[in-house]
Design a protein around this motif. Structure first.
Motif, PDB file in Angstrom:
ATOM      1  N   GLU A 187     -20.598  -3.334  -7.962  1.00  0.00           N
ATOM      2  CA  GLU A 187     -19.980  -2.486  -8.814  1.00  0.00           C
ATOM      3  C   GLU A 187     -19.456  -1.270  -8.134  1.00  0.00           C
ATOM      4  OE1 GLU A 187     -23.219  -2.215 -11.194  1.00  0.00           O
ATOM      5  OE2 GLU A 187     -22.953  -3.915 -12.452  1.00  0.00           O
TER       6      GLU A 187
ATOM      7  N   TYR B  53     -17.668   2.433  -8.931  1.00  0.00           N
ATOM      8  CA  TYR B  53     -17.443   3.331  -9.854  1.00  0.00           C
ATOM      9  C   TYR B  53     -16.075   4.476  -9.854  1.00  0.00           C
ATOM     10  CZ  TYR B  53     -21.933   2.108 -11.110  1.00  0.00           C
ATOM     11  OH  TYR B  53     -22.954   1.503 -11.558  1.00  0.00           O
TER      12      TYR B  53
ATOM     13  N   VAL C 122     -14.933  -1.605   1.350  1.00  0.00           N
ATOM     14  CA  VAL C 122     -14.380  -0.449   1.889  1.00  0.00           C
ATOM     15  C   VAL C 122     -12.714  -0.168   1.781  1.00  0.00           C
ATOM     16  CG1 VAL C 122     -14.161   1.103   3.800  1.00  0.00           C
ATOM     17  CG2 VAL C 122     -16.433   0.107   3.203  1.00  0.00           C
ATOM     18  N   MET C 123     -12.081  -1.206   2.069  1.00  0.00           N
ATOM     19  CA  MET C 123     -10.675  -1.092   2.079  1.00  0.00           C
ATOM     20  C   MET C 123     -10.190  -1.245   0.535  1.00  0.00           C
ATOM     21  SD  MET C 123      -9.657  -0.649   4.896  1.00  0.00           S
ATOM     22  CE  MET C 123      -7.834  -0.779   4.450  1.00  0.00           C
TER      23      MET C 123
ATOM     24  N   LEU D 141     -21.864   0.631  -5.813  1.00  0.00           N
ATOM     25  CA  LEU D 141     -23.443   0.043  -5.708  1.00  0.00           C
ATOM     26  C   LEU D 141     -23.451  -1.410  -5.891  1.00  0.00           C
ATOM     27  CD1 LEU D 141     -25.054   2.752  -8.335  1.00  0.00           C
ATOM     28  CD2 LEU D 141     -25.213   2.652  -5.757  1.00  0.00           C
TER      29      LEU D 141
ATOM     30  N   PRO E 187      -9.018   9.044   2.271  1.00  0.00           N
ATOM     31  CA  PRO E 187     -10.032   8.518   1.125  1.00  0.00           C
ATOM     32  C   PRO E 187     -11.149   8.553   1.358  1.00  0.00           C
ATOM     33  CG  PRO E 187      -8.015   7.057   1.672  1.00  0.00           C
ATOM     34  CD  PRO E 187      -8.129   7.959   2.740  1.00  0.00           C
TER      35      PRO E 187
ATOM     36  N   TRP F  35       0.829  -1.525   0.079  1.00  0.00           N
ATOM     37  CA  TRP F  35      -0.192   0.009  -0.104  1.00  0.00           C
ATOM     38  C   TRP F  35       0.853   1.203  -0.134  1.00  0.00           C
ATOM     39  CZ3 TRP F  35      -3.073   3.282   3.779  1.00  0.00           C
ATOM     40  CH2 TRP F  35      -4.012   3.631   3.102  1.00  0.00           C
TER      41      TRP F  35
ATOM     42  N   VAL G 258     -16.764  13.600  -3.313  1.00  0.00           N
ATOM     43  CA  VAL G 258     -16.970  13.351  -4.840  1.00  0.00           C
ATOM     44  C   VAL G 258     -18.428  12.813  -5.093  1.00  0.00           C
ATOM     45  CG1 VAL G 258     -16.170  11.820  -6.750  1.00  0.00           C
ATOM     46  CG2 VAL G 258     -14.555  12.639  -5.210  1.00  0.00           C
TER      47      VAL G 258
ATOM     48  N   LYS H 192      -4.073  12.889  -2.856  1.00  0.00           N
ATOM     49  CA  LYS H 192      -2.821  12.030  -2.740  1.00  0.00           C
ATOM     50  C   LYS H 192      -1.865  12.859  -2.515  1.00  0.00           C
ATOM     51  CE  LYS H 192      -4.474   9.215  -6.309  1.00  0.00           C
ATOM     52  NZ  LYS H 192      -5.319   9.547  -7.431  1.00  0.00           N
TER      53      LYS H 192
ATOM     54  N   MET I 159      -9.904   7.040  -8.422  1.00  0.00           N
ATOM     55  CA  MET I 159     -10.476   7.771  -7.401  1.00  0.00           C
ATOM     56  C   MET I 159     -11.865   7.056  -7.115  1.00  0.00           C
ATOM     57  SD  MET I 159     -11.041  11.529  -6.371  1.00  0.00           S
ATOM     58  CE  MET I 159     -12.043  11.942  -7.661  1.00  0.00           C
ATOM     59  N   THR I 160     -12.395   6.413  -6.045  1.00  0.00           N
ATOM     60  CA  THR I 160     -13.686   5.831  -5.983  1.00  0.00           C
ATOM     61  C   THR I 160     -14.802   6.833  -5.797  1.00  0.00           C
ATOM     62  OG1 THR I 160     -12.760   3.952  -4.972  1.00  0.00           O
ATOM     63  CG2 THR I 160     -15.176   4.172  -5.153  1.00  0.00           C
ATOM     64  N   VAL I 161     -15.915   6.711  -6.775  1.00  0.00           N
ATOM     65  CA  VAL I 161     -16.899   7.631  -6.908  1.00  0.00           C
ATOM     66  C   VAL I 161     -17.981   6.962  -5.762  1.00  0.00           C
ATOM     67  CG1 VAL I 161     -18.663   9.198  -8.037  1.00  0.00           C
ATOM     68  CG2 VAL I 161     -16.260   8.737  -8.819  1.00  0.00           C
ATOM     69  N   ASP I 162     -18.654   5.725  -6.105  1.00  0.00           N
ATOM     70  CA  ASP I 162     -19.467   5.155  -5.428  1.00  0.00           C
ATOM     71  C   ASP I 162     -19.294   3.840  -5.526  1.00  0.00           C
ATOM     72  OD1 ASP I 162     -21.554   5.084  -3.783  1.00  0.00           O
ATOM     73  OD2 ASP I 162     -23.077   5.998  -5.168  1.00  0.00           O
TER      74      ASP I 162
ATOM     75  N   GLN J 145      -8.500  14.737  -7.033  1.00  0.00           N
ATOM     76  CA  GLN J 145      -7.387  13.603  -7.108  1.00  0.00           C
ATOM     77  C   GLN J 145      -6.050  14.119  -6.541  1.00  0.00           C
ATOM     78  OE1 GLN J 145      -6.825  10.728  -9.386  1.00  0.00           O
ATOM     79  NE2 GLN J 145      -8.739  10.357 -10.339  1.00  0.00           N
TER      80      GLN J 145
ATOM     81  N   HIS K 121     -14.132  10.550  -0.867  1.00  0.00           N
ATOM     82  CA  HIS K 121     -15.157   9.663  -1.525  1.00  0.00           C
ATOM     83  C   HIS K 121     -16.456  10.106  -1.235  1.00  0.00           C
ATOM     84  CE1 HIS K 121     -17.832   6.174  -2.033  1.00  0.00           C
ATOM     85  NE2 HIS K 121     -18.250   6.184  -0.790  1.00  0.00           N
TER      86      HIS K 121
ATOM     87  N   THR L 225      -8.472   4.499  -4.096  1.00  0.00           N
ATOM     88  CA  THR L 225      -8.310   6.100  -4.141  1.00  0.00           C
ATOM     89  C   THR L 225      -6.922   6.414  -3.776  1.00  0.00           C
ATOM     90  OG1 THR L 225     -10.595   6.282  -2.998  1.00  0.00           O
ATOM     91  CG2 THR L 225      -8.910   8.053  -3.095  1.00  0.00           C
ATOM     92  N   MET L 226      -6.174   5.496  -3.291  1.00  0.00           N
ATOM     93  CA  MET L 226      -4.484   5.879  -3.180  1.00  0.00           C
ATOM     94  C   MET L 226      -3.761   5.322  -4.317  1.00  0.00           C
ATOM     95  SD  MET L 226      -5.022   7.644  -0.491  1.00  0.00           S
ATOM     96  CE  MET L 226      -3.210   8.035  -0.196  1.00  0.00           C
ATOM     97  N   THR L 227      -4.259   4.715  -5.149  1.00  0.00           N
ATOM     98  CA  THR L 227      -3.482   4.279  -6.206  1.00  0.00           C
ATOM     99  C   THR L 227      -3.430   5.368  -7.457  1.00  0.00           C
ATOM    100  OG1 THR L 227      -5.285   3.043  -7.206  1.00  0.00           O
ATOM    101  CG2 THR L 227      -3.519   1.802  -6.166  1.00  0.00           C
TER     102      THR L 227
ATOM    103  N   ASN M 133     -10.832   2.230  -0.692  1.00  0.00           N
ATOM    104  CA  ASN M 133      -9.650   3.111  -0.131  1.00  0.00           C
ATOM    105  C   ASN M 133      -8.310   3.041  -0.960  1.00  0.00           C
ATOM    106  OD1 ASN M 133     -11.182   4.474   1.917  1.00  0.00           O
ATOM    107  ND2 ASN M 133     -10.344   3.411   3.766  1.00  0.00           N
TER     108      ASN M 133
END
Lengths: 159, 110
Positions: free
Chosen positions: A126, A128, A105-106, A123, B76, A65, B83, B38, A118-121, B34, B80, A112-114, A109
């Motif tokens: 799936e 997004y 959730v992890m 559902l 994060p 990570w 956004v 970061k 960035m994760t939006v949602d 973004q 989230h 988002t850090m890669t 997260n």
């Protein structure tokens, strides 16, 4: 039982944060952690996660990570400092096969850090993902590029 | 030890600076977040770890590491939330964005 574990963890965090072993601080810590666990103890996910195998995988996951986090920052720095910015943003859909909520959730997260994602949602199954440079719009390929590195390890930790 | 600490703090400040520059230069809310997440997460963690190296008391080391862990876990999640709220409130993506799969599937507000 959950509430008691939660109170113990709260108390440990309290002691580490205050780092003062006078009886006043310790009493206040006990009162606050019991009070907090009375309300939020139900949300605690249980002691199941703390088995040795899972903790081993977790320790293996942390350096990966941190590595991705540093790569992501260098990536952002390069994109921002270049005079003509190299971006092609968009929101793509990927599919995960993790089942538990904490696992999802992890995964979100970590995504988002890669670099550039960035994760939006979330559902159902799936996710997004807002991607700063969309290289493919296909669900399967995007899943392979974005999530596969984390999914394998997270499956061992949370399922 | 102090030199190592200073080097790590300077690296952290550089990433913080890149994050802030990203907020100014990038075109829309989503791209800006973004860069902000970061850059600022690793930059702040860098500053905290630099303080760990520079201080001689175990109190600071433990507090800095706890702050790092909390920051890594929570930033994060806050991004989230921001956004998702922005998208549901109807803020458009940048004109040159190529695809928006979320627009088709998102739950409609009442």
């Amino acid at each position: 039982m959950r509430k008691i574990y939660f109170a113990i963890i709260c108390f440990i965090v309290w002691v580490l944060l205050t780092w003062n072993f006078g009886w006043q601080e310790l009493t206040m810590g006990v009162v606050v952690s019991l009070f907090v666990s009375l309300f939020f103890g139900d949300k605690f996910l249980g002691i199941k996660i703390f088995s040795p195998v899972r903790i081993g995988w977790m320790l293996y996951y942390i350096p990966i990570w941190i590595y991705y986090c540093i790569v992501a920052n260098i990536d952002v720095a390069k994109r921002v400092l270049r005079p003509k910015m190299l971006i092609k943003p968009g929101i793509v859909k990927i599919r995960t096969n993790l089942k538990t909520d904490l696992g999802k959730v992890m995964l979100a997260n970590s995504i988002t850090m890669t670099p550039g994602t960035m994760t939006v949602d979330i559902l159902g199954d799936e996710l997004y993902i807002h991607w700063i440079y969309v290289s493919t719009e296909q669900e399967v390929e995007a899943t392979k590029i974005i999530a596969s590195a984390f999914e394998k390890i997270l499956k061992h930790i949370f399922e | 030890m102090i030199i190592i600490g200073i080097v790590i703090i300077v690296i952290g400040l550089f990433f913080d600076f890149c994050g802030s520059l990203g907020i100014v230069r990038l075109p829309d809310v989503y791209n800006r977040l973004q860069a902000a997440t970061k850059g600022v997460t690793l930059g702040t963690c860098g500053i905290l770890i630099g303080i760990c190296f520079m201080s001689h008391q175990s109190v600071f080391v433990i507090k800095c590491l706890l702050c790092c862990i909390l920051l890594m876990l929570t930033s994060p999640i806050s991004t989230h939330a921001l956004v998702r709220a922005a998208h549901i409130a109807g803020i458009k993506l940048w004109d040159k964005s190529v695809v928006d799969k979320y627009e088709e599937d998102k739950p409609k507000p009442e």
